[in-house]
Each structure stands twice: as structure tokens, then as C-alpha cells.
Design an enzyme around this catalytic site. Structure first.
Site, PDB file in Angstrom:
ATOM      1  N   ALA A 103       0.592  -1.152   0.161  1.00  0.00           N
ATOM      2  CA  ALA A 103      -0.191   0.040   0.000  1.00  0.00           C
ATOM      3  C   ALA A 103       0.805   1.475   0.129  1.00  0.00           C
ATOM      4  O   ALA A 103       2.027   1.307   0.547  1.00  0.00           O
ATOM      5  CB  ALA A 103      -0.818   0.084   1.182  1.00  0.00           C
ATOM      6  N   SER A 104       0.554   2.196  -0.607  1.00  0.00           N
ATOM      7  CA  SER A 104       1.148   3.599  -0.655  1.00  0.00           C
ATOM      8  C   SER A 104       2.472   3.413  -1.439  1.00  0.00           C
ATOM      9  O   SER A 104       2.765   2.788  -2.264  1.00  0.00           O
ATOM     10  CB  SER A 104       1.260   4.382   0.675  1.00  0.00           C
ATOM     11  OG  SER A 104       1.634   5.561   0.527  1.00  0.00           O
TER      12      SER A 104
END
Length: 289
Positions: A103-104
């Protein structure tokens, strides 16, 4: 030991064609330039492993195991770009396998691969930029503490957590975030291209999904695990050695992340480590981990 291992491998397959070799590099942890209380991901901590993997004689491809909730956009970009440079120099494909979360900044790293696989329950996405903090000005007032700040430059003290929030500072921060977000989106589009199956509004607002949904959106290429996917692609005898980090053992340094300097640094490092551990825990907890 590595040279001896290569020699034994050559002797073992002398006169025959050795099975395909796909070295594996694990990229796990919060992405940050400092390493305190365990491991974090930064170019300085992973560059040597990546270079060994791509330069391993006889390698057919390189596999990356990614498990990261994100962190520093700069370190994410540095690591991602280094992976691409090494892949281009070696002429090797890069296969990425997501474990719990990419994520990110973790997804930024995953996009360095030529293809991405994940578990159906992996967390994928969060293509956005976040900045969080606290405001303590009322706490100072309650305890009768006066904060004195002297600057040369009108915005030098912007976003000071001990002063009231200034709308101009917030607007300036938003412009910075927009610039970083634009770079993130450009990287995803460059690496995923026509495989993306949704528009910008759906993909780039910071939402995250399970691996199953990420496949539908074109953020990944398949549901599958490293051993199964690589065996299906390169044969049942494919070799997948894990390329680990070389470092000496020092219990205190391993615990507190000290790599240089004397043990007198332990006190300040411990304080920094507590704060970073809280920040790291917050990043992981956003994804239920």
C-alpha cells in the site's frame, strides 16, 4: 561461502543444463531513511541485496517479495528506480509477489516489477499522499508555558505543532502533497499502462482493496504465490534462493538499529526508536495488521 556455493552448484550440474534460477529479495517493512527498532526499507539498506540478486550468475529472473504499508515517497522512488535500472542492465524480468500489504509506498515498490501477483486477501493500493500530526498549543496554555520561536524567513516555522494552524501553511502543504501525488500517479501509469482498468478518480484517491479487487482494477496481474507462480512459469525444478542482507551480529545494535558510532548513542536512539515504533505501528494498523 557464496563462491563455494556457486562452485558446488556448477559441479552438481556438470555436463547438464541447470534448472532455472530466480533469486528472491524480500522488501518488508515501513519505508524510511532511518532504521530504528527493527528494520525499515531504504535504498541504503536494500541496494546491496538487489545488486547481488541481479548479478547472480545464471539468473533467469528476479523475484521480489513485497510487504509494506508505505512510508517515505523519496525512498520509495529511489528503490523503485534502482530496481528498474538493475533489471535493464541485467536484461532480467522482475516478478513481484505481495504478501500482507503493498500500500502507498509499498505499491510504488510493487510497480517496479514487470508483473505483480498477490494473495486474494492481500491489501493493495492506497495511491495517495498523507501528512498527519498533532496540535499542542492549548496544552502549552493550560500549563502556562510560553513558546518562543525566532526565525529568519517568514515561513520557516510553518506547521509548528505548538502554534495555531495557519491556513496558508495548510495550503502550501497541500501543494507539496499534490506534486508528490502527481509523481506517484505518473509512476503507476508508466509501469501499469493499459493494464489499468479504471479511471483516475477510482484508482488515485487513496483507496485500497483486496488482491481480488485489485486484479479487477488492473493494479495486479494475478492471484498467486511465489512458489506456485514461478514453478508454473519456469518449471517444477526452478531454484529460488533468498538473497539476504550481510551484516555482523551485535545484539544491542540489532535491537536498536545502531549501525555507526559508539554505544553512547543508545539513549537518544532509544527515544527516537519509541517514536518511530509508534509511527510504524500506526501505518500497519491502517490496514488491519
Amino acid at each position: 561461502m557464496a563462491a563455494l556455493s556457486r562452485l558446488l552448484t556448477r559441479l552438481r550440474y556438470l555436463g547438464t543444463t541447470p534448472p532455472p534460477l530466480v533469486p528472491v529479495v524480500r522488501l518488508s517493512g515501513v519505508i524510511a531513511s532511518r532504521e530504528v527498532f527493527g528494520r525499515s526499507l531504504a535504498l541504503a539498506t536494500v541496494a546491496a541485496r538487489l545488486e547481488r540478486a541481479f548479478r547472480l550468475p545464471g539468473a533467469t529472473a528476479v523475484a521480489l517479495l513485497v510487504n509494506s504499508p508505505g512510508g517515505s515517497p523519496v525512498q520509495s522512488a529511489l528503490i523503485g528506480r534502482r530496481i528498474r535500472l538493475l533489471a535493464e542492465e541485467a536484461g532480467l524480468p522482475v516478478h513481484v509477489f505481495v504478501e500482507d500489504v503493498a500500500a502507498s509506498g509499498g505499491y510504488w515498490l510493487a510497480c517496479a516489477g514487470d508483473d505483480i501477483h498477490a494473495d486474494a486477501a492481500s491489501i493493495v493500493g492506497s495511491i495517495g499522499v498523507i501528512s498527519a500530526g498533532f496540535g499542542f498549543q492549548r496544552l502549552l496554555e493550560r500549563w502556562g508555558v510560553e513558546r518562543r520561536v525566532h526565525t529568519a524567513g517568514g515561513t520557516k516555522a510553518q506547521l509548528d505543532p505548538f502554534r495555531p494552524e495557519n491556513p496558508e501553511d495548510v495550503a502550501r502543504l497541500r501543494r507539496l502533497q499534490d506534486d508528490i501525488h502527481a509523481d506517484f500517479k505518473a509512476w503507476v501509469k508508466l509501469r501499469r499502462g493499459a493494464r489499468l482498468k479504471a479511471d483516475d478518480a477510482a484508482l488515485f484517491e487513496g483507496e485500497f482493496w483486496t488482491g481480488k479487487r485489485a486484479l479487477e482494477l488492473g493494479l495486479i496481474d494475478g492471484i498467486g504465490h511465489l512458489r506456485d507462480v514461478l514453478r508454473a512459469r519456469y518449471g517444477s525444478k526452478v531454484r529460488t534462493p533468498l538473497v539476504g542482507e550481510r551484516r555482523g551480529f551485535n545484539p544491542l545494535r540489532r535491537l536498536f538499529g545502531l549501525r555507526h558510532g559508539s554505544d553512547s548513542e543508545l539513549g537518544s536512539t532509544l527515544t527516537d526508536g519509541v517514536l518511530m515504533a509508534i509511527e510504524d505501528r500506526a501505518l500497519w494498523s491502517r490496514f488491519g495488521l
